[in-house]
Design a protein around this motif. Sequence first.
Motif, PDB file in Angstrom:
ATOM      1  N   ARG A   1       0.717  -1.432   0.021  1.00  0.00           N
ATOM      2  CA  ARG A   1      -0.070   0.026  -0.119  1.00  0.00           C
ATOM      3  C   ARG A   1       0.726   1.245  -0.102  1.00  0.00           C
ATOM      4  N   PHE A   2       1.909   1.420   0.840  1.00  0.00           N
ATOM      5  CA  PHE A   2       2.760   2.493   0.886  1.00  0.00           C
ATOM      6  C   PHE A   2       3.879   2.560   0.041  1.00  0.00           C
ATOM      7  N   MET A   3       4.496   1.506  -0.604  1.00  0.00           N
ATOM      8  CA  MET A   3       5.776   1.569  -1.205  1.00  0.00           C
ATOM      9  C   MET A   3       5.534   1.268  -2.668  1.00  0.00           C
ATOM     10  N   LEU A   4       4.816  -0.038  -3.069  1.00  0.00           N
ATOM     11  CA  LEU A   4       4.700  -0.359  -4.279  1.00  0.00           C
ATOM     12  C   LEU A   4       3.821   0.228  -5.124  1.00  0.00           C
ATOM     13  N   LEU A   5       2.374   0.613  -4.387  1.00  0.00           N
ATOM     14  CA  LEU A   5       1.377   1.222  -5.173  1.00  0.00           C
ATOM     15  C   LEU A   5       1.783   2.493  -5.627  1.00  0.00           C
ATOM     16  N   PRO A   6       2.258   3.294  -4.905  1.00  0.00           N
ATOM     17  CA  PRO A   6       2.722   4.797  -5.371  1.00  0.00           C
ATOM     18  C   PRO A   6       3.728   4.708  -6.432  1.00  0.00           C
ATOM     19  N   GLN A   7       4.573   3.734  -6.501  1.00  0.00           N
ATOM     20  CA  GLN A   7       5.767   3.518  -7.626  1.00  0.00           C
ATOM     21  C   GLN A   7       4.886   3.291  -8.889  1.00  0.00           C
ATOM     22  N   LEU A   8       3.720   2.403  -8.654  1.00  0.00           N
ATOM     23  CA  LEU A   8       2.937   2.157 -10.014  1.00  0.00           C
ATOM     24  C   LEU A   8       2.016   3.144 -10.282  1.00  0.00           C
ATOM     25  N   ARG A   9       1.759   4.385  -9.642  1.00  0.00           N
ATOM     26  CA  ARG A   9       0.673   5.169  -9.819  1.00  0.00           C
ATOM     27  C   ARG A   9       0.649   5.784 -11.171  1.00  0.00           C
ATOM     28  N   ALA A  10       2.015   6.237 -11.428  1.00  0.00           N
ATOM     29  CA  ALA A  10       1.810   7.085 -12.791  1.00  0.00           C
ATOM     30  C   ALA A  10       1.698   6.222 -14.127  1.00  0.00           C
ATOM     31  N   VAL A  11       2.273   4.883 -13.986  1.00  0.00           N
ATOM     32  CA  VAL A  11       2.041   4.110 -14.923  1.00  0.00           C
ATOM     33  C   VAL A  11       0.603   3.593 -15.162  1.00  0.00           C
ATOM     34  N   ALA A  12       0.151   3.528 -14.072  1.00  0.00           N
ATOM     35  CA  ALA A  12      -1.256   2.897 -13.961  1.00  0.00           C
ATOM     36  C   ALA A  12      -2.294   3.947 -14.534  1.00  0.00           C
ATOM     37  N   LEU A  13      -2.057   5.169 -14.232  1.00  0.00           N
ATOM     38  CA  LEU A  13      -3.017   6.268 -14.850  1.00  0.00           C
ATOM     39  C   LEU A  13      -2.677   6.396 -16.460  1.00  0.00           C
TER      40      LEU A  13
END
Length: 321
Positions: free
Chosen positions: A234-246
């Motif tokens: 929740r606090f480390m991996l998902l923020p790293q993926l936010r830009a690519v996911a959007l």
Amino acid sequence: MQAPPGRARPAATTRPTTAAQRANRSGWLLVSPSLAVVALVVLLPFVLVVVFGFSEIRLVDIPFLGTEPVEWTLDNFRQAAASQAFWGALWTTVLYAGLTAVGSLAVGLVLALALRRRFAGRGLVRALLLVPYVLPVVAAATIWKTALNPQYGVVNAFGRAYLGWDTPVGFLSTTSAEVWGVPVPVALLVVVLFDIWKSAPLAFLFLTARLQSVPGEIEEAAALDGANRRQVLRFMLLPQLRAVALLLLLLRFIWSFQTFDDVYLLTEGAGSTQVMAIQVYTELVTKADIGSAAAFGLLMSLILCVLLAGYVLLSRRTDES
């Protein structure tokens, strides 16, 4: 100042061509064939679509183009704005594109996280996951239509044998059915699942590539500090993926918004799966109304331009961050 008597005036000299000018001229010569092809294949058809959209013309009038003056009108756009078919197709397209974009991203994210750790046979599993994406759409649609056939499909055979179905279900022609008292758009849901099955591997590839660039020391440090797997995710991996996911979400929505072949090969627009692209095809081929089809296509292009502008803005913000 005049030249002295008896001495000839020097002839005017031309400016020598610089290397930059020669390179510029060579560049234009090299790209001119490509520009000619783009103008012939893209710009000219677009201009014709604009002309058709703002004029009253049918397919039978095409041979007489140029012999009579074009009568400009906005009737095609007025009829589209007042047409229930247009708004129904637009709503179906937005729903189809939204569900497909979210579903493919969610499935790709789950697969990327599940296959992040090394295990025996991980390369084979990754290769098998790419099969739906590289499979030709005609072959994939044929497989799904055969499996979902109400007469000899394996899905209906399994449902009648083990799930207690009294009658076979026409998955590709049923508009709506009640499941535990809740109306479910059966045909639309099937084409959404088909598109998710086809496009989720692409999201899986992008997300896997981004996960591989995340340093492993970050997770090790978080584990030493007492963070569990859910907190690391929740606090480390998902923020790293936010830009690519959007970016994936927006791109998948744009691609699904203009989809024609997937839906047409499965349902041909039956079962309330009449998306915008199929509606344009219906206006052009079935009704032979090229003006109305051009107006529908221009409105669809306008919506896509808005989505592309959002993609460009999001890409700039991603690059800046």
